[in-house]
Enzyme design. Sequence first.
Site, PDB file in Angstrom:
ATOM      1  N   LEU A 154      -1.637 -12.078  -6.364  1.00 43.78           N
ATOM      2  CA  LEU A 154      -0.458 -12.251  -7.215  1.00 43.78           C
ATOM      3  C   LEU A 154      -0.574 -11.456  -8.505  1.00 43.78           C
ATOM      4  O   LEU A 154       0.208 -11.634  -9.423  1.00 43.78           O
ATOM      5  CB  LEU A 154      -0.236 -13.733  -7.532  1.00 43.78           C
ATOM      6  CG  LEU A 154      -0.079 -14.635  -6.310  1.00 43.78           C
ATOM      7  CD1 LEU A 154       0.167 -16.076  -6.752  1.00 43.78           C
ATOM      8  CD2 LEU A 154       1.051 -14.155  -5.407  1.00 43.78           C
ATOM      9  N   GLU A 190      -6.294   0.334 -15.207  1.00 40.79           N
ATOM     10  CA  GLU A 190      -6.862  -0.267 -13.999  1.00 40.79           C
ATOM     11  C   GLU A 190      -7.628   0.767 -13.176  1.00 40.79           C
ATOM     12  O   GLU A 190      -8.682   0.471 -12.619  1.00 40.79           O
ATOM     13  CB  GLU A 190      -5.768  -0.927 -13.165  1.00 40.79           C
ATOM     14  CG  GLU A 190      -6.314  -1.733 -12.012  1.00 40.79           C
ATOM     15  CD  GLU A 190      -5.607  -3.049 -11.806  1.00 40.79           C
ATOM     16  OE1 GLU A 190      -5.986  -3.750 -10.860  1.00 40.79           O
ATOM     17  OE2 GLU A 190      -4.694  -3.394 -12.566  1.00 40.79           O
ATOM     18  N   SER A 198      -4.428  -9.538 -12.692  1.00 41.70           N
ATOM     19  CA  SER A 198      -4.924  -8.436 -13.529  1.00 41.70           C
ATOM     20  C   SER A 198      -3.782  -7.728 -14.245  1.00 41.70           C
ATOM     21  O   SER A 198      -3.855  -7.464 -15.452  1.00 41.70           O
ATOM     22  CB  SER A 198      -5.713  -7.442 -12.677  1.00 41.70           C
ATOM     23  OG  SER A 198      -4.927  -6.940 -11.612  1.00 41.70           O
ATOM     24  N   ASP A 221       2.291  -3.110  -9.587  1.00 45.05           N
ATOM     25  CA  ASP A 221       2.050  -4.409 -10.207  1.00 45.05           C
ATOM     26  C   ASP A 221       2.498  -4.422 -11.663  1.00 45.05           C
ATOM     27  O   ASP A 221       3.159  -5.360 -12.121  1.00 45.05           O
ATOM     28  CB  ASP A 221       0.571  -4.769 -10.114  1.00 45.05           C
ATOM     29  CG  ASP A 221       0.097  -4.930  -8.681  1.00 45.05           C
ATOM     30  OD1 ASP A 221       0.951  -4.986  -7.773  1.00 45.05           O
ATOM     31  OD2 ASP A 221      -1.122  -4.988  -8.477  1.00 45.05           O
ATOM     32  N   HIS A 236       0.818  -1.221   0.000  1.00 49.83           N
ATOM     33  CA  HIS A 236       0.000   0.000   0.000  1.00 49.83           C
ATOM     34  C   HIS A 236       0.853   1.273   0.000  1.00 49.83           C
ATOM     35  O   HIS A 236       0.327   2.368   0.187  1.00 49.83           O
ATOM     36  CB  HIS A 236      -0.981   0.018   1.175  1.00 49.83           C
ATOM     37  CG  HIS A 236      -2.127  -0.935   1.008  1.00 49.83           C
ATOM     38  ND1 HIS A 236      -3.370  -0.542   0.591  1.00 49.83           N
ATOM     39  CD2 HIS A 236      -2.194  -2.269   1.177  1.00 49.83           C
ATOM     40  CE1 HIS A 236      -4.169  -1.606   0.539  1.00 49.83           C
ATOM     41  NE2 HIS A 236      -3.472  -2.668   0.875  1.00 49.83           N
ATOM     42  N   THR A 237       2.133   1.133  -0.200  1.00 51.66           N
ATOM     43  CA  THR A 237       3.006   2.303  -0.310  1.00 51.66           C
ATOM     44  C   THR A 237       3.002   2.887  -1.717  1.00 51.66           C
ATOM     45  O   THR A 237       3.352   4.054  -1.905  1.00 51.66           O
ATOM     46  CB  THR A 237       4.449   1.931   0.066  1.00 51.66           C
ATOM     47  OG1 THR A 237       4.821   0.734  -0.643  1.00 51.66           O
ATOM     48  CG2 THR A 237       4.588   1.680   1.554  1.00 51.66           C
TER      49      THR A 237
END
Length: 388
Positions: A131, A166, A134, A178, A28-29
Amino acid sequence: MTDFSDVFDTEMVGRWAAPGRVNLIGEHTDYNDGFVFPMAIDRTTTITVGRRDDRLLRVASTFEDGLHEMSLDALDPEAMSGWSAYVFGIAWALGQKLPEVLGLPSAASALSGAMGLDIFVESSVPVGAGLSSSAALECAAAVCFAELWSLDVTRQFLASVGQLAENDAVGAPTGIMDQSASLLGQADSAVFLDCRSLDAEVIGLGFGVASLELLVIDTHVEHAHATGGYVERRASCEKGAALMGVPSLRDLDVDDLPRASSILDDVTFRRVRHILTENQRVLDTVRTLRTNGPGAIGPLLDASHVSMRDDFEISVPELDLAVATSQDAGAIGARMTGGGFGGAAIALVPTALRDAVSAAVLDAFAAADYREPTIFAVHAADGAHRVD
């Protein structure tokens, strides 16, 4: 199993693959302009592609019957839904970002020179496990479109395209981690990414030399990033930054925590504390790998889980059990990974203890009457590429 030729009558021109990712540390950084340290893994999403002589994008997959299609002239996030939005969203995002590069007057016409494609999707990245299945799909589509539509762009640029898709086409307010991992990853390495500057450095892990394995423990507890707790956590971070008088939590560090405790309410303070300490843990992990090797990063992984469990409150009982059992069975470090509220944990274990740790977790889940987890080792892999 259904394949490209079962669905489409166009001639296949190539296959592209992109990996999922495990985030070693830095949760979440990313959307707080902070530091992350993910690695691409040897589980991939592969797309088989054929050229069309019209302007249609058509997509099908092994995991759903039916066909989805959308014209390149009518790409609209409001008309996208489900898994196909990850593919259509990449085409739309390219159109938003590339009008000047392509010498066209507006984003709406940015893909006017592109032709349609038939796309068949298959994947070995578990869905809902944290993982990033998406991003694997987005990045496979991105490198394919860039090649077939002759776009002269960098991988960092394609990561930003994936993030835009996204955020705005899928509706998940994720950061750029990601897509960066899926595009920039290299074998036996992780990507140290500064999410503000987008500077990325590939850092060798040395797990093999140290006889270490990274186990993924998929709890099969489902989560949904586009709604619920993920959105609330991001809002808490934005609130904390605003109350502290900074544009982003990246502009603070652990030395600011005493002041934060006097300004913020308890919940917001704990959310902020997780981000600031997690940024420091990423820096410490990279430094420790360089100075002491992978066997010394375990305490940082452990501390990250405690912070996510207690301060950010994104763990669930199944993840906590997976982490604690792995630690008790000999893992040198373990933590939940991904956005939270379900998904997977990771455990860094000596190769000699891999089977024992796996067995201990399976036994613990059975004793707790939880659904049996899926446990498998992953290895750091190369990023998105053309297969053939």
